[in-house]
Design an enzyme around this catalytic site. Structure first.
Site, PDB file in Angstrom:
ATOM      1  N   GLU A   1      39.025  44.365  34.348  1.00 33.74           N
ATOM      2  CA  GLU A   1      38.607  45.099  35.550  1.00 33.74           C
ATOM      3  C   GLU A   1      39.231  44.576  36.844  1.00 33.74           C
ATOM      4  O   GLU A   1      39.202  45.257  37.853  1.00 33.74           O
ATOM      5  CB  GLU A   1      37.082  45.072  35.673  1.00 33.74           C
ATOM      6  CG  GLU A   1      36.499  43.727  36.001  1.00 33.74           C
ATOM      7  CD  GLU A   1      35.354  43.834  37.003  1.00 33.74           C
ATOM      8  OE1 GLU A   1      34.906  44.947  37.291  1.00 33.74           O
ATOM      9  OE2 GLU A   1      34.943  42.788  37.514  1.00 33.74           O
ATOM     10  N   ASN A   2      39.815  43.370  36.793  1.00 32.13           N
ATOM     11  CA  ASN A   2      40.482  42.804  37.980  1.00 32.13           C
ATOM     12  C   ASN A   2      41.988  42.656  37.777  1.00 32.13           C
ATOM     13  O   ASN A   2      42.645  41.917  38.505  1.00 32.13           O
ATOM     14  CB  ASN A   2      39.901  41.425  38.304  1.00 32.13           C
ATOM     15  CG  ASN A   2      38.508  41.499  38.870  1.00 32.13           C
ATOM     16  OD1 ASN A   2      38.277  42.078  39.923  1.00 32.13           O
ATOM     17  ND2 ASN A   2      37.550  40.904  38.161  1.00 32.13           N
ATOM     18  N   ASN A  27      32.173  46.047  37.214  1.00 32.66           N
ATOM     19  CA  ASN A  27      31.811  46.749  38.447  1.00 32.66           C
ATOM     20  C   ASN A  27      33.002  47.238  39.266  1.00 32.66           C
ATOM     21  O   ASN A  27      32.852  48.106  40.136  1.00 32.66           O
ATOM     22  CB  ASN A  27      30.916  45.857  39.328  1.00 32.66           C
ATOM     23  CG  ASN A  27      31.563  44.539  39.680  1.00 32.66           C
ATOM     24  OD1 ASN A  27      31.933  43.772  38.782  1.00 32.66           O
ATOM     25  ND2 ASN A  27      31.695  44.244  40.957  1.00 32.66           N
ATOM     26  N   HIS A  28      34.214  46.732  39.000  1.00 34.78           N
ATOM     27  CA  HIS A  28      35.389  47.184  39.752  1.00 34.78           C
ATOM     28  C   HIS A  28      36.176  48.273  39.026  1.00 34.78           C
ATOM     29  O   HIS A  28      37.267  48.649  39.478  1.00 34.78           O
ATOM     30  CB  HIS A  28      36.329  46.002  40.026  1.00 34.78           C
ATOM     31  CG  HIS A  28      35.753  44.967  40.938  1.00 34.78           C
ATOM     32  ND1 HIS A  28      35.142  45.277  42.131  1.00 34.78           N
ATOM     33  CD2 HIS A  28      35.688  43.611  40.822  1.00 34.78           C
ATOM     34  CE1 HIS A  28      34.721  44.158  42.723  1.00 34.78           C
ATOM     35  NE2 HIS A  28      35.038  43.140  41.947  1.00 34.78           N
TER      36      HIS A  28
END
Length: 256
Positions: free
Chosen positions: A39-40, A67-68
């Site tokens: 996600e990052n 969450n990203h």
């Protein structure tokens, strides 16, 4: 079965370091399946089609997120179409992507579930009730893994005990710092609170320390640029019994 799970891959630095070591490491450790939290993985936060494909081309077989995941709109189509990328299952209905999927290894079917924590995180459905609805749908999976992308240690620990004996492993992501509590719980589920990150070693969760310090000290907005220098890869190797799906061993991984 040996499954390698890799902690949050941070920006191009983490992606490049991962590619430099993963293929040889998988052979060394006889890894059957490799999962990474991506996600990052994009430069500037979030995940893009380019960074996801980069992870796949580097030897990752399956990508979880957190969450990203919705930071980059250009990723929504790939998230909807791929069976090998998932987002937290307790995000609201109608959001792009799916919260769980399966991988057929031939000798065993592996179910993979992604959840988001509800404490100090973005709004989402209750992860405990959501997973109760999902598990019956994966009853044909001999091995089931849960990536619990959460902030609060207590929430992660509670989920581990809640799922003990019901899934093969619960591993935490999101906080980017590998924890020292890797264990096999009393009913056979492997557990670790957080598997850490893959990215710059001398950083604050992958960000240049001076930027994080100034942001925390002053409260002023800041651009979280990725730190430079040597990198590190964190994660865990889980060994499972192919017949029972229970954990045999859990080995935290730190490679510099």
């Amino acid at each position: 079965m040996n499954i390698l799970v890799i902690g949050d891959v941070v920006s191009s630095k983490g992606c490049e370091f991962l590619r430099s070591i993963l293929p040889a490491y998988k052979k060394l450790k006889n890894i059957d399946l490799c999962i990474a939290n991506g996600e990052n993985s994009a430069v500037g936060n979030g995940i893009t089609p380019f960074s996801a494909q980069y992870l796949f081309d580097s030897g990752v077989d399956f990508i979880t997120t957190g969450n990203h995941v919705y930071r980059r709109r250009e990723f929504y189509e790939m998230l909807d179409e791929s069976d090998d990328i998932i987002r937290p299952a307790n995000f609201f209905k109608g959001n792009p992507g799916k919260g769980y999927s399966t991988v057929d290894m031939g000798f065993a079917k592996v179910g993979i579930i992604n959840l988001s924590g509800s404490v100090y995180m973005d709004r989402c459905d209750n992860p405990f009730t959501v997973i109760d609805d999902i598990l019956p749908k994966l009853s044909d999976c001999r091995i089931t893994l849960v990536d619990f992308h959460a902030e609060a240690t207590a929430e992660k620990r509670a989920m581990g005990f809640y799922l003990d004996g019901r899934v093969s492993a619960v591993f935490g992501t999101h906080t980017h710092v590998i924890t020292g509590d890797a264990t096999i719980l009393t009913k056979g589920t492997a557990y670790i609170t957080d598997i850490g990150m893959t990215g710059p070693k001398h950083s604050v969760l992958g960000v240049k320390p001076e930027i994080s310090i100034d942001w925390l000290r002053t409260g002023m907005p800041a651009r979280f640029d990725t730190a430079e220098g040597e990198c590190i890869m964190n994660g865990c190797i889980f060994e499972f019994d192919n017949k029972t799906g229970k954990a045999i061993s859990i080995e935290p991984v730190t490679i510099e």
